[in-house]
Design a protein around this motif. Sequence first.
Motif, PDB file in Angstrom:
ATOM      1  N   GLU A 134     -76.343 111.816  22.730  1.00 23.61           N
ATOM      2  CA  GLU A 134     -77.271 112.906  22.990  1.00 23.61           C
ATOM      3  C   GLU A 134     -78.287 113.036  21.857  1.00 23.61           C
ATOM      4  N   GLU A 147     -83.094 111.460  33.842  1.00 21.61           N
ATOM      5  CA  GLU A 147     -82.315 112.590  33.350  1.00 21.61           C
ATOM      6  C   GLU A 147     -81.300 112.093  32.327  1.00 21.61           C
ATOM      7  N   ASP A 148     -80.917 112.962  31.386  1.00 17.98           N
ATOM      8  CA  ASP A 148     -79.967 112.552  30.347  1.00 17.98           C
ATOM      9  C   ASP A 148     -78.679 111.995  30.937  1.00 17.98           C
ATOM     10  N   SER A 149     -78.243 112.569  32.064  1.00 16.88           N
ATOM     11  CA  SER A 149     -76.986 112.136  32.677  1.00 16.88           C
ATOM     12  C   SER A 149     -77.023 110.659  33.061  1.00 16.88           C
ATOM     13  N   TYR A 150     -78.214 110.144  33.362  1.00 13.29           N
ATOM     14  CA  TYR A 150     -78.356 108.735  33.734  1.00 13.29           C
ATOM     15  C   TYR A 150     -77.877 107.832  32.595  1.00 13.29           C
ATOM     16  N   HIS A 208     -75.964 108.681  29.989  1.00  8.17           N
ATOM     17  CA  HIS A 208     -74.539 108.900  29.741  1.00  8.17           C
ATOM     18  C   HIS A 208     -73.696 108.148  30.770  1.00  8.17           C
ATOM     19  N   ASP A 209     -74.123 108.171  32.035  1.00 12.01           N
ATOM     20  CA  ASP A 209     -73.380 107.460  33.077  1.00 12.01           C
ATOM     21  C   ASP A 209     -73.418 105.949  32.842  1.00 12.01           C
ATOM     22  N   THR A 252     -70.969 105.132  30.139  1.00 13.00           N
ATOM     23  CA  THR A 252     -69.591 105.283  30.613  1.00 13.00           C
ATOM     24  C   THR A 252     -69.191 104.130  31.524  1.00 13.00           C
TER      25      THR A 252
END
Length: 226
Positions: free
Chosen positions: A77, A96-99, A101-102, A105
Motif C-alpha cells: 500500500e 483500483e488498489d485492490s487490483y 493486491h489481488d 496474492t
Amino acid sequence: MAVSIEPDEDDGRFPLSDAWRRAETTVLPARTLILDLTRSEDELMSDMSKKHRQYVRKSEREESIEIRRVETAEQLEECLEVYRATSARADFGLHEDSYYHDARTMLGEHAPIWASYVDGKPVAFLFLAVSGRTSFELYGGMDETGQRLRANYALKWNAIREMKARGVERYDFGGLINDGVTTFKTGFSSHENLLAGTWDRPMSGYGIWTRGLPLAKSVVRKLRRR
C-alpha cells in the motif's frame, strides 16, 4: 468476441494459420527489451550506456537508500502511494488498489516486489511477474525523492541481479512506447527486441469486439483519471 494471445516469440516466429489474425487492438507493446541473464554481471553492466553505469553505481553508494523486498499488504500500500504520485506526474491511469493486491496474492512468490526506502518510506518500487525462465516488469514508479536520488537505477539493477541469482534466464522490461520511461529502460542495453505482438482467434461478434474494445478502454482510462 475473440481469444487474444501474445506469444513470447520474436516477430515472424509465431506459427500462422487461418484461425489467427493480428489484432487491431494490442494489450502489451510488441517492442521491448529483454536481457539475457545467462550473461555475466560484468557483461550486462558493460552493455549499459556509460551514463547508466555511472547512475547505477552512484545510487548504489547512496547511504540514505535501502533496497529491500516488499513482503506485506501494508508495504505494498505504501508503494501504491508512490505509484499514484507517479501517475499524476506522468499522466497515466491506474487500476483500483485492490487490483494490485489481488495480483500479488494470486501470483504469490512469482510476484516479487522490491522498493528503495529512505527514512523508512519507499521512494521507488518495482513489481515483477516471474516464470521459470522469464521475469517481466509489471509496474513501477518513484516519487520526487526517488527522482532526486535516482533510486530507480540501483533498484532495477538489484532486480536484474536477483533474477539472475534465482536462475531466471530472461529479464523483460515490459515494453517500450517512446516516452521518458522508455529512454530510461533502453539505457540498460544496446539492443531492443520485437515480439510477435497480439493475435486474435475470432469468434461470434468479432467485428463488434474490435470496434467496441478501443472505445471501452478509452472510457475506462478517462474514468480512472477522474
